[in-house]
Scaffold this motif. Structure first.
Motif, short mmCIF file in Angstrom:
data_model
loop_
_atom_site.label_atom_id
_atom_site.label_comp_id
_atom_site.label_asym_id
_atom_site.label_seq_id
_atom_site.Cartn_x
_atom_site.Cartn_y
_atom_site.Cartn_z
N ARG A 142 0.82 -1.21 0.00
CA ARG A 142 0.00 0.00 0.00
C ARG A 142 0.85 1.26 0.00
O ARG A 142 0.46 2.30 -0.54
CB ARG A 142 -0.93 -0.01 1.22
N SER B 206 1.45 -6.85 -2.30
CA SER B 206 0.59 -7.25 -1.19
C SER B 206 -0.86 -7.22 -1.68
O SER B 206 -1.15 -6.66 -2.73
CB SER B 206 0.73 -6.28 -0.02
N GLN C 110 0.22 -11.40 -6.56
CA GLN C 110 0.01 -11.27 -5.11
C GLN C 110 0.79 -12.33 -4.35
O GLN C 110 0.73 -13.51 -4.66
CB GLN C 110 -1.48 -11.39 -4.78
N VAL C 111 1.47 -11.88 -3.30
CA VAL C 111 2.19 -12.79 -2.42
C VAL C 111 1.40 -12.92 -1.13
O VAL C 111 0.95 -11.93 -0.58
CB VAL C 111 3.60 -12.24 -2.10
N SER D 245 3.28 -3.77 5.40
CA SER D 245 3.33 -3.77 6.87
C SER D 245 3.75 -5.13 7.43
O SER D 245 4.35 -5.21 8.50
CB SER D 245 1.96 -3.38 7.44
N GLN E 242 -1.24 -12.69 6.92
CA GLN E 242 -1.58 -13.33 5.65
C GLN E 242 -0.51 -13.06 4.58
O GLN E 242 -0.35 -13.83 3.66
CB GLN E 242 -2.95 -12.86 5.13
N HIS E 243 0.18 -11.95 4.70
CA HIS E 243 1.28 -11.68 3.77
C HIS E 243 2.49 -12.54 4.15
O HIS E 243 3.12 -13.17 3.30
CB HIS E 243 1.66 -10.20 3.76
N ASN F 291 10.30 0.54 5.12
CA ASN F 291 9.00 0.98 5.59
C ASN F 291 9.21 2.22 6.44
O ASN F 291 10.18 2.28 7.21
CB ASN F 291 8.35 -0.14 6.41
N LEU G 129 10.03 5.01 1.07
CA LEU G 129 10.44 4.16 -0.04
C LEU G 129 10.71 4.98 -1.31
O LEU G 129 11.51 4.58 -2.15
CB LEU G 129 9.41 3.06 -0.31
C1 LIG Z 1 -8.51 -14.25 4.29
C2 LIG Z 1 -7.46 -13.21 4.04
C3 LIG Z 1 -6.48 -13.49 3.09
C4 LIG Z 1 -5.47 -12.54 2.83
N1 LIG Z 1 -4.51 -12.85 1.93
C5 LIG Z 1 -3.49 -11.98 1.72
C6 LIG Z 1 -2.44 -12.27 0.82
O1 LIG Z 1 -2.44 -13.32 0.16
N2 LIG Z 1 -1.44 -11.38 0.67
C7 LIG Z 1 -1.39 -10.19 1.36
O2 LIG Z 1 -0.45 -9.42 1.16
N3 LIG Z 1 -2.38 -9.89 2.20
C8 LIG Z 1 -3.43 -10.74 2.39
N4 LIG Z 1 -4.44 -10.37 3.24
C9 LIG Z 1 -4.50 -8.98 3.72
C10 LIG Z 1 -3.60 -8.65 4.89
O3 LIG Z 1 -4.31 -8.92 6.08
C11 LIG Z 1 -3.22 -7.16 4.87
O4 LIG Z 1 -4.39 -6.39 4.84
C12 LIG Z 1 -2.34 -6.76 3.69
O5 LIG Z 1 -1.25 -7.64 3.57
C13 LIG Z 1 -1.84 -5.35 3.87
O6 LIG Z 1 -1.06 -4.94 2.76
P1 LIG Z 1 0.05 -3.80 2.95
O7 LIG Z 1 1.07 -4.30 3.89
O8 LIG Z 1 0.51 -3.44 1.57
O9 LIG Z 1 -0.78 -2.60 3.49
P2 LIG Z 1 -0.76 -1.90 4.93
O10 LIG Z 1 -0.99 -2.89 6.01
O11 LIG Z 1 -1.67 -0.75 4.84
O12 LIG Z 1 0.73 -1.43 5.08
C14 LIG Z 1 1.30 -0.42 4.30
C15 LIG Z 1 2.67 -0.12 4.88
O13 LIG Z 1 3.34 0.80 4.05
C16 LIG Z 1 4.06 1.71 4.84
N5 LIG Z 1 4.25 2.92 4.04
C17 LIG Z 1 3.31 3.80 3.63
N6 LIG Z 1 3.86 4.76 2.87
C18 LIG Z 1 5.19 4.51 2.82
C19 LIG Z 1 6.30 5.16 2.21
N7 LIG Z 1 6.16 6.26 1.47
N8 LIG Z 1 7.53 4.62 2.37
C20 LIG Z 1 7.69 3.48 3.10
N9 LIG Z 1 6.67 2.83 3.72
C21 LIG Z 1 5.44 3.35 3.58
C22 LIG Z 1 3.21 1.90 6.07
O14 LIG Z 1 4.01 2.30 7.17
C23 LIG Z 1 2.62 0.50 6.26
O15 LIG Z 1 3.41 -0.29 7.15
C24 LIG Z 1 -5.46 -11.30 3.51
C25 LIG Z 1 -6.46 -11.03 4.45
C26 LIG Z 1 -7.44 -11.97 4.72
C27 LIG Z 1 -8.49 -11.65 5.73
#
Ligand SMILES: Cc1cc2nc3c(=O)[nH]c(=O)nc-3n(C[C@H](O)[C@H](O)[C@H](O)COP(=O)(O)OP(=O)(O)OC[C@H]3O[C@@H](n4cnc5c(N)ncnc54)[C@H](O)[C@@H]3O)c2cc1C
Ligand SMILES: Nc1ncnc2c1ncn2[C@@H]1O[C@H](COP(=O)(O)O)[C@@H](O)[C@H]1O
Lengths: 320, 261
Positions: free
Chosen positions: A208, A233, A247-248, A266, A270-271, A285, A304
């Motif tokens: 994200r 993610s 997707q990982v 983050s 699940q990731h 991050n 990043l």
């Molecule tokens: C049944 C189920 C299955 C799922 N399967 C998967 C799956 O296969 N894969 C998966 O990934 N997730 C899966 N999820 C979702 C998972 O729970 C998380 O919601 C998801 O991984 C979050 O993605 P993220 O880390 O990109 O986003 P976020 O959790 O929102 O994290 C974003 C991170 O980016 C950082 N950030 C923001 N801007 C910057 C910047 N400019 N520079 C550096 N860092 C920054 C923030 O500090 C934050 O830590 C699943 C959920 C469920 C319920």
């Protein structure tokens, strides 16, 4: 020595790397006999022989492409009956697992999926698996019938082990269920020219924090500087920034590369489920409290958009 | 004629909890809160959408699991399913996928069906093979891993996005479908739905209702054996640096030291 059936994953005769890894594992428990189906099956023999296949059973029929999964199960079952193997190994792709599972029910065998290692044991092959988002490692065996085991990519080295690899035609009769699910159209995925995500030695992922499809080129450029595959993610995929096939995680691909670089991710459970077994983990991050930092060998707390381009530039400079 | 849909749902330990194995190396279901597997919510959702499109349809949700698994059924009923079946028996403890699929197949046949819908995988076991096994046992077409599904005139069609291609699939009913988390956001139960669910019928069946013997299921009837389960050693604490303008270069230095560059 007992024979071990190895189901070959290939694209028009080009054998995919996980199958060669299976041959390495198969040789630990017996003599590999490969089963290659569909167009180009015969063309797989040379590579399979180089990596230890004593025999390559091949079959081609329109049913393999026109109908889903079951014709391949019929063929694998025919091979099983012809060979009476000590075990059946299948690559852990989505389709591989389905083929293996249906074969297991038919032949009255237990099944182990997603093994990450395999050794010979007193009571048959012992498979290592990881459980609960890779927080546990288990060792299991099939206790009934001929072990049917699916193995994840990157679970063993590819080793040269020249063997005869004699091609034999496999006679297959399709059952009534074979034509149950028709494939009415197929759109091949366009190749990006990058390595296959599950097979890559290095994976560079964005989450994200990448904040938009238009920014993903930052991740791609880093990946390309390292010859890596690109991952994402679920948050990035759900936002429509990157294809779901990249997707990982739990509901995406499970990867186990030598190096995993997570940017703007983050580290939700699940990731982690899909990348925690990577050998070396690196994260960028801006939140020092992000759970991904619990996993890393090296972490950079920072933006990043500053760190990743600088890293890419430095890699390019060092590589000349 | 009514379209009879059976949705298989699993009650699983919360993935964000501290999941553990018990002494007999089965999943510890006592010390972590359980819930309807999130991936099965997508199956319930697609069942509801298919039922909406049909002239007349009835959705039965089915689970095999301990007493608490009723919670998963209630959730599915509150989303809008019509009735529920809970297969519960002490002898089921420790069943592997072969045992569970046998019980599900028997229960589905007893309930009567035109369409079976499952999730893509359970969030605890994550094998993802039960749908294929169930189709094999029931002797019906498998139309699995769909990101899009539709039922019309006794035919189910759907899109399967695979590793190498995206495929359009078609099969005649009766059939078994599994849907992925790409199939569309699952609805939240409404207050009305939650109230209505309390009055919906939940049947309980045990092994004898399904003409199954205790040695066909459970740990005894399991066709696989787990010999050991070890907590993965915590990863050794890595180096974490704060970017003061040189973060990318420092990272490159680390990667070079590890021979990645
Ligand atoms: C049944 C189920 C299955 C799922 N399967 C998967 C799956 O296969 N894969 C998966 O990934 N997730 C899966 N999820 C979702 C998972 O729970 C998380 O919601 C998801 O991984 C979050 O993605 P993220 O880390 O990109 O986003 P976020 O959790 O929102 O994290 C974003 C991170 O980016 C950082 N950030 C923001 N801007 C910057 C910047 N400019 N520079 C550096 N860092 C920054 C923030 O500090 C934050 O830590 C699943 C959920 C469920 C319920
Ligand atoms: N005990 C169970 N009761 C009902 N449905 C189940 C059960 N176990 C698995 N399933 C179904 O099978 C799917 C795949 O499960 P699995 O192969 O265990 O990953 C799940 O999404 C459920 O729909």
């Amino acid at each position: 020595m007992a024979e071990v059936l190895v189901y070959v994953d290939h694209v028009d005769g080009a054998v995919r790397k996980p199958t060669l890894e299976l041959l390495t594992l198969a040789r630990r428990i017996g003599e590999p006999v490969a089963v290659a189906l569909g167009a180009g099956a015969d063309a797989t023999a040379a590579v399979l022989a180089e990596h230890g296949a004593v025999k390559v059973l091949t079959a081609d029929a329109p049913e393999f492409t026109e109908y889903l999964v079951v014709p391949k199960v019929d063929a694998l079952q025919a091979a099983y009956e012809a060979v009476s193997p000590a075990a059946v190994l299948v690559p852990s792709s989505a389709e591989g697992k389905e083929i293996a599972a249906r074969l297991a029910v038919r032949i009255g065998s237990g099944i182990i999926t997603d093994a990450i290692d395999l050794e010979a044991g007193d009571e048959g092959p012992v498979a290592t698996q990881s459980a609960f988002a890779a927080s546990f490692t288990t060792k299991s065996r099939v206790s009934k019938g001929t072990p049917v085991i699916t193995v994840k990519p990157n679970s063993a080295p590819v080793e040269a082990a020249p063997a005869a690899g004699a091609v034999e035609a496999l006679a297959v009769t399709f059952g009534a269920l074979a034509t149950g699910t028709k494939v009415t159209a197929r759109t091949p995925r366009e190749s990006t020219g990058r390595p296959e995500l599950t097979e890559a030695a290095i994976v560079v992922s964005g989450g994200r924090g990448v904040n938009g499809a238009e920014n993903f080129h930052i991740i791609e450029e880093l990946a390309d500087s390292l010859g890596a595959a690109v991952g994402a993610s679920r948050a990035a995929v759900d936002a429509g920034w990157y294809p779901h096939s990249n997707q990982v995680g739990q509901t995406g691909k499970s990867v186990s590369p030598q190096l995993y670089i997570a940017s703007g991710i983050s580290g939700a459970i699940q990731h982690r489920a899909g990348m925690q077994t990577s050998k070396t983990i690196v994260a960028i991050n801006k939140d020092a409290e992000a759970p991904i930092f619990d996993l890393v060998d090296y972490g950079v707390v920072g933006d990043l958009f500053a760190v990743v381009p600088q890293l890419t530039g430095e890699i390019k400079a060092r590589k000349g | 004629m009514s379209l009879r849909i059976v949705v298989c749902v699993k009650y699983v330990p919360d993935a964000t909890g501290d999941r553990q194995f018990t002494e007999d190396l089965t999943v510890n279901r006592d010390d972590v809160d359980g819930l309807l597997s999130e991936l099965d919510e997508y199956a319930v959702e697609q069942a509801l959408q298919i039922a909406d499109e049909a002239d007349d349809a009835e959705i039965t949700v089915l689970t095999v699991g301990p007493e608490d698994a009723k919670d998963a059924l209630r959730k599915a009923l509150s989303m809008g399913a019509d009735k529920a079946i809970h297969v519960e028996d002490d002898d089921l403890h420790g069943s592997d996928v072969m045992g569970t699929s046998l019980v599900l197949a028997k229960a589905i046949e007893k309930a009567g069906y035109d369409l079976v819908i499952t999730g893509m995988a359970s969030t605890d076991g994550t094998m993802g093979v039960l749908p294929a096994i169930l189709a094999e046992r029931l002797g019906v077409p498998q139309v699995t891993l769909l990101s899009e599904v539709k039922v019309e005139d006794g035919t189910v069609t759907g899109r399967r996005d695979g590793d190498t291609a995206s495929e359009q699939l078609e099969a005649s009913l009766p059939a078994l479908v599994s849907v992925t988390d790409q199939s569309g956001e699952a609805r939240y139960p409404s207050f009305k739905g939650i109230m209505a669910a309390k009055k919906k019928p939940v049947e309980s069946w045990d092994l004898s209702d399904l003409d199954l013997e205790s040695d066909e299921v459970g740990l005894e009837g399991s066709w696989t054996a787990v010999d050991s389960a070890a907590q993965r050693p915590a990863r050794t604490a890595g180096t974490i640096v704060k970017d003061e303008g040189e973060g990318g270069k420092q990272l490159a230095e680390f990667l070079a030291g590890q021979k990645f560059i």
